[in-house]
Design a protein around this motif. Sequence first.
Motif, PDB file in Angstrom:
ATOM      1  N   GLN A 164      40.449  22.243 -21.903  1.00  0.00           N
ATOM      2  CA  GLN A 164      40.677  23.472 -21.145  1.00  0.00           C
ATOM      3  C   GLN A 164      39.487  23.798 -20.237  1.00  0.00           C
ATOM      4  O   GLN A 164      38.333  23.564 -20.605  1.00  0.00           O
ATOM      5  CB  GLN A 164      40.910  24.646 -22.098  1.00  0.00           C
ATOM      6  CG  GLN A 164      42.081  24.432 -23.044  1.00  0.00           C
ATOM      7  CD  GLN A 164      42.176  25.534 -24.075  1.00  0.00           C
ATOM      8  OE1 GLN A 164      42.723  26.604 -23.814  1.00  0.00           O
ATOM      9  NE2 GLN A 164      41.642  25.285 -25.257  1.00  0.00           N
ATOM     10  N   VAL A 165      39.813  24.361 -19.091  1.00  0.00           N
ATOM     11  CA  VAL A 165      38.816  24.866 -18.153  1.00  0.00           C
ATOM     12  C   VAL A 165      39.263  26.256 -17.734  1.00  0.00           C
ATOM     13  O   VAL A 165      40.454  26.486 -17.481  1.00  0.00           O
ATOM     14  CB  VAL A 165      38.693  23.943 -16.917  1.00  0.00           C
ATOM     15  CG1 VAL A 165      37.812  24.590 -15.845  1.00  0.00           C
ATOM     16  CG2 VAL A 165      38.133  22.585 -17.321  1.00  0.00           C
ATOM     17  N   ALA A 166      38.335  27.197 -17.669  1.00  0.00           N
ATOM     18  CA  ALA A 166      38.626  28.564 -17.245  1.00  0.00           C
ATOM     19  C   ALA A 166      38.117  28.755 -15.822  1.00  0.00           C
ATOM     20  O   ALA A 166      36.960  28.454 -15.529  1.00  0.00           O
ATOM     21  CB  ALA A 166      37.973  29.576 -18.188  1.00  0.00           C
ATOM     22  N   CYS A 167      38.967  29.257 -14.948  1.00  0.00           N
ATOM     23  CA  CYS A 167      38.607  29.295 -13.523  1.00  0.00           C
ATOM     24  C   CYS A 167      37.447  30.241 -13.226  1.00  0.00           C
ATOM     25  O   CYS A 167      36.774  30.084 -12.205  1.00  0.00           O
ATOM     26  CB  CYS A 167      39.827  29.655 -12.673  1.00  0.00           C
ATOM     27  SG  CYS A 167      40.514  31.306 -12.946  1.00  0.00           S
ATOM     28  N   GLY A 168      37.184  31.205 -14.103  1.00  0.00           N
ATOM     29  CA  GLY A 168      36.069  32.110 -13.890  1.00  0.00           C
ATOM     30  C   GLY A 168      34.722  31.503 -14.221  1.00  0.00           C
ATOM     31  O   GLY A 168      33.683  32.056 -13.875  1.00  0.00           O
ATOM     32  N   ALA A 169      34.711  30.360 -14.939  1.00  0.00           N
ATOM     33  CA  ALA A 169      33.481  29.663 -15.311  1.00  0.00           C
ATOM     34  C   ALA A 169      33.721  28.167 -15.158  1.00  0.00           C
ATOM     35  O   ALA A 169      33.800  27.429 -16.141  1.00  0.00           O
ATOM     36  CB  ALA A 169      33.075  30.009 -16.740  1.00  0.00           C
ATOM     37  N   PRO A 170      33.863  27.679 -13.935  1.00  0.00           N
ATOM     38  CA  PRO A 170      34.409  26.338 -13.702  1.00  0.00           C
ATOM     39  C   PRO A 170      33.496  25.176 -14.059  1.00  0.00           C
ATOM     40  O   PRO A 170      33.903  24.028 -13.914  1.00  0.00           O
ATOM     41  CB  PRO A 170      34.697  26.357 -12.197  1.00  0.00           C
ATOM     42  CG  PRO A 170      33.739  27.352 -11.644  1.00  0.00           C
ATOM     43  CD  PRO A 170      33.610  28.403 -12.693  1.00  0.00           C
ATOM     44  N   MET A 173      33.731  23.069 -19.918  1.00  0.00           N
ATOM     45  CA  MET A 173      34.971  22.500 -20.431  1.00  0.00           C
ATOM     46  C   MET A 173      35.054  22.804 -21.928  1.00  0.00           C
ATOM     47  O   MET A 173      34.059  22.678 -22.650  1.00  0.00           O
ATOM     48  CB  MET A 173      35.028  20.998 -20.184  1.00  0.00           C
ATOM     49  CG  MET A 173      36.295  20.324 -20.689  1.00  0.00           C
ATOM     50  SD  MET A 173      36.436  18.595 -20.117  1.00  0.00           S
ATOM     51  CE  MET A 173      36.961  18.842 -18.414  1.00  0.00           C
ATOM     52  N   TYR A 174      36.238  23.217 -22.373  1.00  0.00           N
ATOM     53  CA  TYR A 174      36.458  23.617 -23.752  1.00  0.00           C
ATOM     54  C   TYR A 174      37.373  22.595 -24.429  1.00  0.00           C
ATOM     55  O   TYR A 174      38.512  22.387 -24.002  1.00  0.00           O
ATOM     56  CB  TYR A 174      37.088  25.014 -23.807  1.00  0.00           C
ATOM     57  CG  TYR A 174      36.228  26.080 -23.185  1.00  0.00           C
ATOM     58  CD1 TYR A 174      35.372  26.862 -23.955  1.00  0.00           C
ATOM     59  CD2 TYR A 174      36.232  26.282 -21.802  1.00  0.00           C
ATOM     60  CE1 TYR A 174      34.566  27.830 -23.374  1.00  0.00           C
ATOM     61  CE2 TYR A 174      35.425  27.243 -21.214  1.00  0.00           C
ATOM     62  CZ  TYR A 174      34.595  28.016 -22.008  1.00  0.00           C
ATOM     63  OH  TYR A 174      33.799  28.970 -21.425  1.00  0.00           O
ATOM     64  N   LEU A 175      36.868  21.972 -25.484  1.00  0.00           N
ATOM     65  CA  LEU A 175      37.597  20.959 -26.237  1.00  0.00           C
ATOM     66  C   LEU A 175      37.867  21.532 -27.624  1.00  0.00           C
ATOM     67  O   LEU A 175      36.930  21.880 -28.350  1.00  0.00           O
ATOM     68  CB  LEU A 175      36.771  19.680 -26.346  1.00  0.00           C
ATOM     69  CG  LEU A 175      36.179  19.166 -25.028  1.00  0.00           C
ATOM     70  CD1 LEU A 175      35.195  18.027 -25.293  1.00  0.00           C
ATOM     71  CD2 LEU A 175      37.278  18.718 -24.076  1.00  0.00           C
ATOM     72  N   THR A 176      39.130  21.640 -28.000  1.00  0.00           N
ATOM     73  CA  THR A 176      39.489  22.280 -29.262  1.00  0.00           C
ATOM     74  C   THR A 176      40.546  21.473 -29.988  1.00  0.00           C
ATOM     75  O   THR A 176      41.484  20.969 -29.365  1.00  0.00           O
ATOM     76  CB  THR A 176      40.014  23.704 -29.028  1.00  0.00           C
ATOM     77  OG1 THR A 176      39.024  24.475 -28.357  1.00  0.00           O
ATOM     78  CG2 THR A 176      40.347  24.395 -30.351  1.00  0.00           C
ATOM     79  N   ARG A 195      34.287  22.340 -29.179  1.00  0.00           N
ATOM     80  CA  ARG A 195      33.050  22.035 -28.465  1.00  0.00           C
ATOM     81  C   ARG A 195      33.166  22.571 -27.049  1.00  0.00           C
ATOM     82  O   ARG A 195      34.191  22.371 -26.375  1.00  0.00           O
ATOM     83  CB  ARG A 195      32.766  20.540 -28.426  1.00  0.00           C
ATOM     84  CG  ARG A 195      31.662  20.166 -27.414  1.00  0.00           C
ATOM     85  CD  ARG A 195      31.148  18.768 -27.572  1.00  0.00           C
ATOM     86  NE  ARG A 195      30.314  18.682 -28.776  1.00  0.00           N
ATOM     87  CZ  ARG A 195      29.577  17.601 -29.088  1.00  0.00           C
ATOM     88  NH1 ARG A 195      29.575  16.541 -28.280  1.00  0.00           N
ATOM     89  NH2 ARG A 195      28.849  17.582 -30.186  1.00  0.00           N
ATOM     90  N   VAL A 196      32.119  23.240 -26.573  1.00  0.00           N
ATOM     91  CA  VAL A 196      32.001  23.666 -25.183  1.00  0.00           C
ATOM     92  C   VAL A 196      30.968  22.769 -24.505  1.00  0.00           C
ATOM     93  O   VAL A 196      29.855  22.597 -25.021  1.00  0.00           O
ATOM     94  CB  VAL A 196      31.567  25.140 -25.074  1.00  0.00           C
ATOM     95  CG1 VAL A 196      31.493  25.558 -23.608  1.00  0.00           C
ATOM     96  CG2 VAL A 196      32.516  26.044 -25.846  1.00  0.00           C
TER      97      VAL A 196
END
Length: 313
Positions: A164-170, A173-176, A195-196
């Motif tokens: 996952q990637v959040a457009c406000g903090a590009p 990357m968030y791995l879950t 993991r971030v």
Amino acid sequence: MFGCSPHPEARRTSSGWLLIASLLVACGHQDGIVGAEPLGAAGRSSAGFLEEFAAPNDAWRSDTILTGAATSVGDVNRAARDGYGAELRFPGHPEYAAGQQVGAQFVTQLATRERYQFGTYRTRLSYGACAAGEETVMAFLGYFNDGRDHDGDGIVDDLEIDVQVACGAPRYMYLTVFTDDEEPPQGTRFRKLTRVVDFTTGDTFDTQAPDSEQYGPPLNDPLLLAPELLIPGALYELGFEWHEDSIRFFMVIGGVERDLWTLSGVERIPQLPVQLMYNLWHPDTHWYPAEGSADFPANDVIMNVDWLSFEPE
């Protein structure tokens, strides 16, 4: 092309499957639940495939819940390998407040109708942009939840393998990886690890226990120092290698495949087949290490997908 709820229910609408909002109450987690599937919709498959998204086909289901949401397959994309790809459009709505239309029940999504299991999944995609105070999560994932406790640990199984990637903090990357999640009367119970990755520094942050959302101190991997990554609209190759006792997340950086995270231990790894999904949705808060309320995007946020491949184990 190849031929989140604790209590899964859904009803059919003219635009696809509309998930009842009360079903996805666990979407309060920062990094999940991000999948959405109707009960009993997916068959199983052990066949590998290469999807170029060159033309619409019946292997994929589309969910477009909000006004202005759209998905399309077979769009001309000059940067794509074969000149065609898929597009997912999460609609901007400046009239919405941060706490409105929150979670995966308002998802824009493409999902496979079949379910797949152990093997290597690779995709090439691009992420969208939004203002710093806004937020839309853009995900590539595997997901399955039929409301049952298959592993007998007393918590409803929620199987997720999320990138996952959040457009406000590009640059993050968030791995879950989820194995369980439910929200019974006594409160939320879950099993997951995250993991971030911060590509601006090469730092990584890991949650410390499967039932905790607390992150430990950062570790640094100089091979993940790549501040040029995740530029909106640029295509990147990434994916995960899934075995019974491990999952390895990876990304191609500077032409070289780099390991982002390897999670080991059969008790931490989803054991049932999952649907593959691309989706976008709005969280009401920014994700770690940021904090605070996150506005609904004022303008459309767009994810493009070039291709997806699956090589069975």
